[in-house]
Enzyme design. Structure first.
Site, PDB file in Angstrom:
ATOM      1  N   ASP A  23       0.911  -1.367  -0.029  1.00  9.02           N
ATOM      2  CA  ASP A  23       0.093   0.252  -0.078  1.00  9.02           C
ATOM      3  C   ASP A  23       0.777   0.922  -0.496  1.00  9.02           C
ATOM      4  OD1 ASP A  23      -1.706  -1.441   0.183  1.00  9.02           O
ATOM      5  OD2 ASP A  23      -2.743  -0.811   2.159  1.00  9.02           O
ATOM      6  N   GLU A 279       1.418  -6.068  -5.237  1.00  9.32           N
ATOM      7  CA  GLU A 279       1.105  -5.295  -6.415  1.00  9.32           C
ATOM      8  C   GLU A 279       2.433  -5.239  -6.865  1.00  9.32           C
ATOM      9  OE1 GLU A 279      -1.594  -1.585  -7.309  1.00  9.32           O
ATOM     10  OE2 GLU A 279      -2.488  -2.916  -6.208  1.00  9.32           O
ATOM     11  N   ASP A 280       2.903  -4.019  -5.788  1.00 13.42           N
ATOM     12  CA  ASP A 280       3.756  -3.390  -6.524  1.00 13.42           C
ATOM     13  C   ASP A 280       5.285  -4.059  -6.932  1.00 13.42           C
ATOM     14  OD1 ASP A 280       5.248  -0.099  -6.719  1.00 13.42           O
ATOM     15  OD2 ASP A 280       6.833  -0.997  -5.116  1.00 13.42           O
TER      16      ASP A 280
END
Length: 385
Positions: A23, A279-280
């Site tokens: 995040d 994700e990243d």
């Protein structure tokens, strides 16, 4: 980094650090890119500066306010100091804005453009949900849902304008010094260098045994993180501190420090194959133009399997059957569904073709437009309308 009077924000980005770094990783990349490329004054509110500091060591976890790379970083505690909301407000991943801030937003005219930045997914429903409005039940505010994605009609993925140029310069000029700084010698001709950044994974031991017993030398680079205790257990050692080097059979292991975002990019660019998570790191592995194996964040009722299958389907689209099957089998086996040693053997057999596909794939990432630029255009459309 400087610590001085706050800038006047054009955008507020709110981010809660959950239990990993994805995040804040995405929020920080977005904030940096908005400031550097558009340029927009950004105020980034983060509820866990200590976690942020691991990702970007220049952050001072003790400061309430600081400027880093042109971004105003603010501590988001249990209460928020009285502030005037920015004209654009990004709620990263449904983190829920403070009530006092929402109330202040509701009294502003014109109303702020309020966007919920969602998680990236390749699932087909993303296109139909991207950009949809959601009126607040009590206040005169509307939140818009912005969905990153891999296809035209979605929000795209994060990628800086100079990313390809930096990657190519590194691979041409800087890779030997990078390995030297990590304490590794120049690579041997037959050696495979692999990075692993993963959540705890029962499949890991099978893969380690396969590499240990294999014919090809494998050098494994593991940034400090969740799988290091598993590696220590496998080696029958109490712990594996940063800097540990071990050789077992054909496998060499190197425990690296937790890398900042830019150094992690360089690791992905330098390795032959990258195992990534969430994700990243998944997006950065794709931009690295190297074969990658993805482990989505495990979710209840195995919802992450839909995400895995959706991205896999897009990634292997148009490939010859043997390469597509090899990639699919290894992704599935790494996530607990399949014969991992067999999948690895099939993958390595066609790695040369997969290498070429990894380079060609980045054209697919470019097609929808980059996320930061699409966000700016989305905001301008709302403000104009």
């Amino acid at each position: 980094m400087q610590s001085h009077h706050p800038i006047i924000p054009g955008w507020d980005i709110f981010c809660q650090v959950v239990d990993n770094y994805g995040d804040i990783g995405v929020a920080w990349r977005l904030a940096r890119q908005l400031v550097a490329e558009h340029p927009i004054n950004v105020r980034l509110w983060v509820d866990d500066l200590a976690a942020f500091k691991r990702l970007w060591p220049e952050i001072n976890a003790q400061l309430e306010t600081q400027i880093c790379l042109g971004v105003e970083v603010r501590a988001w505690g249990k209460t928020l100091p009285p502030v005037r909301p920015a004209p654009v407000v990004i709620e990263a991943f449904g983190c829920a804005l403070p009530e006092a801030y929402l109330a202040a937003m509701s009294m502003q005219a014109p109303a702020a453009v309020w966007i919920n930045l969602e998680y990236l997914s390749a699932e087909p429903w993303v296109k139909t949900h991207h950009g949809l409005p959601s009126p607040h039940p009590r206040l005169p505010l509307t939140k818009f849902f912005f969905f990153p994605g891999y296809e035209v009609g979605t929000g795209g993925v994060l990628g800086e304008r100079d990313l390809a140029q930096r990657r190519e310069h590194f691979q041409r000029e800087e890779a030997p010094a990078f390995w030297q700084n990590l304490g590794l010698p120049a690579r041997r001709p037959s050696e495979l260098r692999i990075s692993i950044f993963a959540y705890e994974n029962a499949a890991l031991i099978e893969l380690l045994e396969r590499w240990r017993q294999g014919a090809q030398p494998v050098t494994l680079l593991i940034p400090e993180g969740k799988i290091v205790p598993q590696l220590a257990t496998w080696l029958d050692e109490p712990a594996l501190p940063v800097g540990t080097h071990r050789r077992v059979g054909k496998l060499e292991l190197h425990i690296l420090p937790f890398l900042n975002q830019d150094d992690y990019d360089r690791l992905l660019w330098a390795c032959d194959i990258n195992f990534v998570r969430g994700e990243d790191s998944c997006v950065r592995a794709q931009w690295a133009q190297k074969p990658f194996i993805w482990q989505p964040y495990p979710q209840q009722q195995n919802a992450h399997w839909d995400k895995l299958e959706a991205l896999n389907s897009l990634y292997v689209e148009g490939l010859p059957e043997i390469e597509a099957d090899a990639i699919t089998a290894l992704w599935r086996a790494w996530n607990g569904r399949g014969d991992l040693p067999r999948a690895w053997a099939a993958f390595i057999q066609v790695k040369v073709s997969i290498d070429l596909h990894a380079i060609q794939w980045t054209a697919r990432l470019v097609a929808p437009g980059d996320l930061a630029t699409k966000l700016v255009a989305f905001v301008e459309d709302r403000e104009a309308g």
